[in-house]
Design a protein around this motif. Structure first.
Motif, PDB file in Angstrom:
ATOM      1  N   GLY A  67     -24.144  -4.847   7.007  1.00  0.00           N
ATOM      2  CA  GLY A  67     -23.432  -5.893   6.295  1.00  0.00           C
ATOM      3  C   GLY A  67     -23.399  -5.760   4.789  1.00  0.00           C
ATOM      4  O   GLY A  67     -22.745  -6.558   4.109  1.00  0.00           O
ATOM      5  N   ARG A  68     -24.098  -4.766   4.227  1.00  0.00           N
ATOM      6  CA  ARG A  68     -24.095  -4.578   2.774  1.00  0.00           C
ATOM      7  C   ARG A  68     -22.749  -4.022   2.302  1.00  0.00           C
ATOM      8  O   ARG A  68     -22.245  -3.044   2.855  1.00  0.00           O
ATOM      9  N   VAL A  69     -22.197  -4.641   1.263  1.00  0.00           N
ATOM     10  CA  VAL A  69     -20.952  -4.137   0.685  1.00  0.00           C
ATOM     11  C   VAL A  69     -21.243  -2.861  -0.104  1.00  0.00           C
ATOM     12  O   VAL A  69     -22.143  -2.835  -0.957  1.00  0.00           O
ATOM     13  N   LEU A  70     -20.475  -1.807   0.197  1.00  0.00           N
ATOM     14  CA  LEU A  70     -20.640  -0.523  -0.472  1.00  0.00           C
ATOM     15  C   LEU A  70     -19.540  -0.254  -1.493  1.00  0.00           C
ATOM     16  O   LEU A  70     -19.696   0.615  -2.350  1.00  0.00           O
ATOM     17  N   GLY A  71     -18.437  -0.983  -1.387  1.00  0.00           N
ATOM     18  CA  GLY A  71     -17.343  -0.779  -2.328  1.00  0.00           C
ATOM     19  C   GLY A  71     -16.221  -1.763  -2.073  1.00  0.00           C
ATOM     20  O   GLY A  71     -16.047  -2.254  -0.948  1.00  0.00           O
ATOM     21  N   VAL A  72     -15.460  -2.078  -3.122  1.00  0.00           N
ATOM     22  CA  VAL A  72     -14.291  -2.953  -3.043  1.00  0.00           C
ATOM     23  C   VAL A  72     -13.140  -2.244  -3.736  1.00  0.00           C
ATOM     24  O   VAL A  72     -13.270  -1.824  -4.893  1.00  0.00           O
ATOM     25  N   PHE A  73     -12.009  -2.092  -3.045  1.00  0.00           N
ATOM     26  CA  PHE A  73     -10.886  -1.318  -3.562  1.00  0.00           C
ATOM     27  C   PHE A  73      -9.636  -2.193  -3.654  1.00  0.00           C
ATOM     28  O   PHE A  73      -9.134  -2.678  -2.634  1.00  0.00           O
ATOM     29  N   ALA A  74      -9.166  -2.400  -4.873  1.00  0.00           N
ATOM     30  CA  ALA A  74      -7.939  -3.159  -5.083  1.00  0.00           C
ATOM     31  C   ALA A  74      -6.751  -2.368  -4.547  1.00  0.00           C
ATOM     32  O   ALA A  74      -6.806  -1.135  -4.405  1.00  0.00           O
ATOM     33  N   THR A  75      -5.665  -3.064  -4.246  1.00  0.00           N
ATOM     34  CA  THR A  75      -4.490  -2.443  -3.640  1.00  0.00           C
ATOM     35  C   THR A  75      -3.556  -1.872  -4.692  1.00  0.00           C
ATOM     36  O   THR A  75      -3.278  -2.524  -5.706  1.00  0.00           O
ATOM     37  N   GLU A  76      -3.050  -0.662  -4.418  1.00  0.00           N
ATOM     38  CA  GLU A  76      -2.084  -0.035  -5.309  1.00  0.00           C
ATOM     39  C   GLU A  76      -0.811   0.295  -4.540  1.00  0.00           C
ATOM     40  O   GLU A  76      -0.860   0.814  -3.433  1.00  0.00           O
ATOM     41  N   LEU A  77       0.324  -0.018  -5.143  1.00  0.00           N
ATOM     42  CA  LEU A  77       1.634   0.310  -4.590  1.00  0.00           C
ATOM     43  C   LEU A  77       2.497   0.851  -5.722  1.00  0.00           C
ATOM     44  O   LEU A  77       2.667   0.186  -6.747  1.00  0.00           O
ATOM     45  N   ASP A  78       3.024   2.051  -5.544  1.00  0.00           N
ATOM     46  CA  ASP A  78       3.871   2.699  -6.553  1.00  0.00           C
ATOM     47  C   ASP A  78       3.193   2.729  -7.921  1.00  0.00           C
ATOM     48  O   ASP A  78       3.823   2.501  -8.966  1.00  0.00           O
ATOM     49  N   GLY A  79       1.889   2.985  -7.915  1.00  0.00           N
ATOM     50  CA  GLY A  79       1.148   3.130  -9.157  1.00  0.00           C
ATOM     51  C   GLY A  79       0.719   1.836  -9.818  1.00  0.00           C
ATOM     52  O   GLY A  79       0.056   1.864 -10.863  1.00  0.00           O
ATOM     53  N   ALA A  80       1.061   0.689  -9.219  1.00  0.00           N
ATOM     54  CA  ALA A  80       0.692  -0.606  -9.799  1.00  0.00           C
ATOM     55  C   ALA A  80      -0.252  -1.340  -8.863  1.00  0.00           C
ATOM     56  O   ALA A  80      -0.165  -1.210  -7.634  1.00  0.00           O
TER      57      ALA A  80
END
Length: 453
Positions: free
Chosen positions: A209-222
């Motif tokens: 259950g430990r969070v190892l990473g959070v990745f924001a969403t990218e679409l067409d470089g934004a």
């Protein structure tokens, strides 16, 4: 002046193959009920011993003011759905297991299914005491029961979450529905990958259950954001300050065999510059866990007429995948409210579109649309063997799955799939007026669908 379709296509620069594909009649395949298992609506999980005492009572903030007394405020389906009582009251002692919002494609070594629970009570504001967790579950279709063999609570002891969480000042740092809205789950290399709606973002999580990473969403470089993304401030202009609709982030995230890429599909259409949906399609972005990072590739899934959102997304082989598409309806259309009728005894917005669609991700047209191969209708399931434990039409051999949010689908074998609902406890009652919906798991025999190319 009206222009022909051909002229409109040329003016807009739209490829003819996409128009032709959209005009085709999609094949509807039969589905037969092969099993039906229930996890009762009122199923609770005890928080871990080191959780803050605040989290032992959940749902305290679902009204206009704090609710302190357990089981003191009756739940109902809301005005749009007739405000039917569900027979269950808030707040809860413990954490509701409800909200089955995703199935992992791969099962655990012992055959258990990885099942995800969503953010709790439907929004960021009303779920700060709803803990986030995933489960291992074992449906028994012969007995009609579902066993929860393990529940794993999400936490952030290493401070990987890049914003302030609701339990920031605690030692255990358990995550809640005020932090994320988990909606899709996969397991890869013994790690859990979760697609969530608020960011939208992808979480990398250890088995404990430990969070190892959070990745924001990218679409067409934004970077994509929504009204609930940390950092979005009000007043904000839809389409300009954010493009993801509220409750429109990752509802489905499929793991592709062979490549091990995550195909993350938004629940609702993105907003255009004018603040309106950009079309009748959903964006799909691919993420490489090995980097980890986004590949830069994106695709489109076209919704059927009447569908407003998707519920889950899972591959069945290296290129074909299942997608649940749905409308916002709830309840049997045979009990739809007549004009002027009292909604207390009928469904004012019944279910009309609830499909499991088979798509081919290896067949992408010039505009990026993945090919729809066919679908099964979850409102018209044959039940000649009387497998239904609830909801079967007496003597007619027909079974329906008329829930507002159907958010779980996965391939079981060459001829069967499993589907389950999110019962939005205590706010949904799609099976029976006046009664909270259970967490229902259905086994469907669909060899024609799974064999279609």
């Amino acid at each position: 002046m009206r222009l022909s379709i051909a002229v409109l296509a040329c003016v807009a620069g739209v490829a003819q193959p996409a128009l032709a594909q959209n005009a085709q009649t999609e094949e509807s395949f039969p589905a037969r009920l092969a099993g039906h298992a229930l996890l009762p609506a009122m199923t609770m999980a005890a928080p871990p011993a080191d959780a803050p005492r605040d989290l032992w009572i959940s749902g305290k903030f679902t009204g206009k003011t704090r609710i302190e007394t357990p089981m003191s405020v009756a739940g109902d389906t809301g005005e749009k759905y007739g405000r039917h009582g569900t027979g269950i009251s808030l707040p809860f002692i413990g954490q509701p297991v409800q909200g089955m919002s995703g199935l992992a494609m791969n099962r655990d070594r012992d055959g258990d299914w990885f099942v995800l629970t969503d953010n709790g009570f439907g929004s960021k504001l009303n779920s700060p005491d709803a803990m986030l967790f995933f489960h291992r579950m074992r449906p028994d279709f012969d007995a009609g029961t579902v066993t929860r063999t393990e529940t794993v609570f999400l936490r952030d002891p290493d401070r990987k979450v890049p914003f302030r969480i609701a339990n920031e000042g605690t030692e255990s740092r358990y995550l809640t529905g005020a932090d994320f809205d988990p909606e899709s789950i996969q397991i890869l290399n013994d790690e859990i990958w979760i697609g969530e709606e608020f960011g939208p973002s992808i979480l990398r999580v250890a088995r404990d259950g430990r969070v190892l990473g959070v990745f924001a969403t990218e679409l067409d470089g934004a970077v994509l954001s929504g009204p609930d993304t940390p950092g979005t401030t009000v007043p904000a202009q839809p389409g300009a300050d954010f493009r993801v609709q509220r409750s429109g982030g990752y509802e489905g995230m499929a793991l592709q065999p062979g490549t091990n890429l995550l195909w993350a599909m938004l629940e609702k259409p993105l907003l255009g510059n004018d603040g309106q949906p950009e079309g009748d399609f959903l964006r799909v972005m691919t993420f490489d866990p090995a980097k980890p990072g986004w590949t830069g590739d994106s695709y489109r899934f076209r919704l059927a007429e009447g569908a407003t959102a998707i519920g889950d997304f899972n591959f069945i082989d290296e290129s074909r995948a299942l997608v649940i598409e749905r409308d916002n309806g709830e309840g049997d259309a045979a009990k739809a409210c007549a004009e002027g009728a009292d909604p207390a005894d009928c469904y004012p917005q019944p279910a009309r579109v609830k499909n499991v669609v088979l798509v081919d991700t290896a067949s992408i047209d010039e505009q990026g649309y993945m090919r729809r191969i066919g679908h099964v209708n979850l409102l018209d399931i044959a039940d000649p063997d009387g497998k239904a434990r609830l909801g079967g039409a007496a003597g007619q051999g027909v079974f329906s799955f008329p829930f507002f949010t159907i958010e779980d689908v996965a391939r079981v074998d060459d001829s069967h799939i499993m589907v389950a609902n999110d019962n939005n406890l205590p706010f949904s009652g799609g099976r029976e007026i006046g009664r909270a919906a259970d967490n229902e798991f259905i086994l469907l025999s669909v060899p024609e669908l799974l064999g279609a190319k």
